[in-house]
Design a protein around this motif. Sequence first.
Motif, mmCIF file in Angstrom:
data_model
loop_
_atom_site.group_PDB
_atom_site.id
_atom_site.type_symbol
_atom_site.label_atom_id
_atom_site.label_comp_id
_atom_site.label_asym_id
_atom_site.label_seq_id
_atom_site.Cartn_x
_atom_site.Cartn_y
_atom_site.Cartn_z
ATOM 1 N N VAL A 109 -5.578 9.667 6.099
ATOM 2 C CA VAL A 109 -4.342 9.693 5.304
ATOM 3 C C VAL A 109 -3.177 10.190 6.157
ATOM 4 C CG1 VAL A 109 -3.182 10.711 3.307
ATOM 5 C CG2 VAL A 109 -5.584 10.032 3.131
ATOM 6 N N ALA A 110 -3.430 11.218 6.962
ATOM 7 C CA ALA A 110 -2.380 11.730 7.846
ATOM 8 C C ALA A 110 -1.940 10.657 8.839
ATOM 9 C CB ALA A 110 -2.880 12.966 8.586
ATOM 10 N N ILE A 111 -2.898 9.880 9.335
ATOM 11 C CA ILE A 111 -2.552 8.779 10.239
ATOM 12 C C ILE A 111 -1.779 7.702 9.490
ATOM 13 C CG2 ILE A 111 -3.509 6.937 11.691
ATOM 14 C CD1 ILE A 111 -5.881 8.856 12.272
ATOM 15 N N GLY A 112 -2.206 7.416 8.263
ATOM 16 C CA GLY A 112 -1.498 6.425 7.444
ATOM 17 C C GLY A 112 -0.063 6.826 7.176
ATOM 18 N N ARG A 113 0.174 8.112 6.947
ATOM 19 C CA ARG A 113 1.539 8.602 6.737
ATOM 20 C C ARG A 113 2.409 8.318 7.962
ATOM 21 N NH1 ARG A 113 1.498 14.704 5.458
ATOM 22 N NH2 ARG A 113 0.769 14.689 7.615
ATOM 23 N N ALA A 114 1.782 8.375 9.156
ATOM 24 C CA ALA A 114 2.528 8.051 10.372
ATOM 25 C C ALA A 114 2.746 6.549 10.508
ATOM 26 C CB ALA A 114 1.779 8.587 11.593
ATOM 27 N N ILE A 115 1.746 5.742 10.150
ATOM 28 C CA ILE A 115 1.852 4.288 10.304
ATOM 29 C C ILE A 115 2.985 3.706 9.473
ATOM 30 C CG2 ILE A 115 0.684 2.095 9.785
ATOM 31 C CD1 ILE A 115 -1.930 3.396 10.619
ATOM 32 N N VAL A 116 3.149 4.189 8.232
ATOM 33 C CA VAL A 116 4.161 3.592 7.347
ATOM 34 C C VAL A 116 5.579 3.780 7.881
ATOM 35 C CG1 VAL A 116 2.713 3.843 5.308
ATOM 36 C CG2 VAL A 116 4.367 5.644 5.866
ATOM 37 N N ARG A 117 5.761 4.747 8.770
ATOM 38 C CA ARG A 117 7.091 4.948 9.358
ATOM 39 C C ARG A 117 7.386 3.939 10.453
ATOM 40 N NH1 ARG A 117 7.694 10.957 11.234
ATOM 41 N NH2 ARG A 117 9.697 10.060 11.849
ATOM 42 N N ALA B 209 -1.476 7.909 -1.959
ATOM 43 C CA ALA B 209 -0.315 7.015 -1.885
ATOM 44 C C ALA B 209 0.984 7.808 -1.802
ATOM 45 C CB ALA B 209 -0.294 6.079 -3.093
ATOM 46 N N GLU B 210 1.085 8.873 -2.561
ATOM 47 C CA GLU B 210 2.305 9.686 -2.552
ATOM 48 C C GLU B 210 2.483 10.422 -1.222
ATOM 49 O OE1 GLU B 210 2.525 10.637 -7.379
ATOM 50 O OE2 GLU B 210 1.434 11.981 -6.012
ATOM 51 N N ASN B 211 1.378 10.901 -0.659
ATOM 52 C CA ASN B 211 1.458 11.534 0.656
ATOM 53 C C ASN B 211 1.913 10.540 1.718
ATOM 54 O OD1 ASN B 211 0.525 14.463 1.274
ATOM 55 N ND2 ASN B 211 -0.830 13.808 -0.403
ATOM 56 N N MET B 212 1.340 9.362 1.694
ATOM 57 C CA MET B 212 1.671 8.361 2.706
ATOM 58 C C MET B 212 3.107 7.860 2.576
ATOM 59 S SD MET B 212 -1.943 6.250 2.766
ATOM 60 C CE MET B 212 -1.306 4.872 3.699
ATOM 61 N N SER B 213 3.626 7.834 1.373
ATOM 62 C CA SER B 213 4.962 7.271 1.153
ATOM 63 C C SER B 213 6.071 8.309 1.168
ATOM 64 C CB SER B 213 4.991 6.537 -0.194
ATOM 65 O OG SER B 213 4.823 7.462 -1.269
ATOM 66 N N PHE B 214 5.717 9.580 1.392
ATOM 67 C CA PHE B 214 6.697 10.664 1.232
ATOM 68 C C PHE B 214 7.958 10.444 2.068
ATOM 69 C CE2 PHE B 214 8.492 14.828 2.301
ATOM 70 C CZ PHE B 214 8.728 15.328 1.031
ATOM 71 N N SER B 215 7.807 10.156 3.345
ATOM 72 C CA SER B 215 8.984 9.995 4.208
ATOM 73 C C SER B 215 9.819 8.788 3.795
ATOM 74 C CB SER B 215 8.564 9.850 5.668
ATOM 75 O OG SER B 215 7.776 8.693 5.853
ATOM 76 N N LEU B 216 9.162 7.731 3.311
ATOM 77 C CA LEU B 216 9.899 6.542 2.875
ATOM 78 C C LEU B 216 10.686 6.832 1.600
ATOM 79 C CD1 LEU B 216 7.153 3.801 3.442
ATOM 80 C CD2 LEU B 216 9.049 4.415 4.955
ATOM 81 N N ARG B 217 10.070 7.605 0.702
ATOM 82 C CA ARG B 217 10.773 7.958 -0.529
ATOM 83 C C ARG B 217 11.966 8.870 -0.252
ATOM 84 N NH1 ARG B 217 7.627 10.974 -3.578
ATOM 85 N NH2 ARG B 217 5.715 11.008 -2.320
ATOM 86 N N MET B 218 11.797 9.788 0.712
ATOM 87 C CA MET B 218 12.917 10.661 1.075
ATOM 88 C C MET B 218 14.062 9.861 1.693
ATOM 89 S SD MET B 218 12.248 13.735 0.102
ATOM 90 C CE MET B 218 11.604 12.854 -1.348
ATOM 91 N N ALA B 219 13.712 8.760 2.396
ATOM 92 C CA ALA B 219 14.738 7.899 2.991
ATOM 93 C C ALA B 219 15.280 6.884 1.994
ATOM 94 C CB ALA B 219 14.157 7.171 4.197
#
Length: 351
Positions: free
Chosen positions: A142-150, A93-103
């Motif tokens: 998970v890497a794909i999920g990190r892209a999807i959440v953006r 969850a933290e990996n996937m949300s990293f870019s959102l948390r930074m924003a």
Amino acid sequence: MPQIEMRNVSKTYGAVKVIHGVSMAIEKGEFTVFVGPSGCGKSTLLRMIAGLEEITGGDLLIGDARMNDREPSERGVAMVFQSYALYPHMTVAENMSFSLRMAKAPKAEIEEKINRAAGILQLTTLLDRKPAALSGGQRQRVAIGRAIVRNPDVFLFDEPLSNLDAELRVQTRVEIAKLHQTLGNTIVYVTHDQTEAMTLADRIVVLRAGLVEQIGTPVDLYEDPDNEFVAGFIGSPRMNFFEGKVGANAISFGGIELPLPDLKALPPAGSHIRIGIRPEHLDEAQGIELPATADVIEQLGSTAYVHARLATEETVVAEKRRTQMKPGETLRLTFDPANARYFSADGQRIR
């Protein structure tokens, strides 16, 4: 209007030019695959779209905006890397949300996007695990999920399956195809594996030495290749190629005479050409017989690949539906001349 457009794009490193004036258009919602041998420039092109490589010449447009000088974060793209690039100390969850948390996105929005992506990728029960506790296929999801959440306009995949074993490659390839059907986003996908390209793509861009050899649907490239390189690269096993000589009334090759085909650009008598025949076309019920001697038989259940030698000592691979043949036996490979392809000495298809 295309989603992505390249206009005479080039790339040099010092005095070395690696991309030579590439032009193409990728439509919105299209799954486009860049394919070619190692060093052909496919990953460099992808990284230029992402903004991770500077463009030396030409223009890159995403939507109607020129992107040459835009930062990666301003391009509306998300990239999935070959190496997963996950933070080992963070949970899924933290990996996937990293870019959102930074924003500094709202917590409720982050949770909603993570749960949606996890549902699509079947990661819901794994959100509290760390990467070390995941399989290779799960890490890639998970890497794909990190892209999807953006929620990007464009997904960029750089050889995402190359680190997986054969079974996981097939499984993850199907998951990526389903993802495209579900989300409908534009996808640009890089691979050296032509099987991935054929099974995933709406259109394939075949590259060699920084140049585009051909762009088309998988069927177009398979059945109507522009040149010998594309004909040999697309298809597994690859197309068989034979040396032929044009006579007054026939083309001689492989120890046989083939009636002259009706081709406008056929070279004059005495010229050398190349004849291409796919393995599955050497098992026709009727046609011209090509005598050969079996060397190795690869049994694959319902089909078999027979590696054989012609009278001219050229090697050939034939796909047989079923065979009890043994090495050393003589076989007659039958093909329809309409299924043969003809190439000039410089490798260009003779129309």
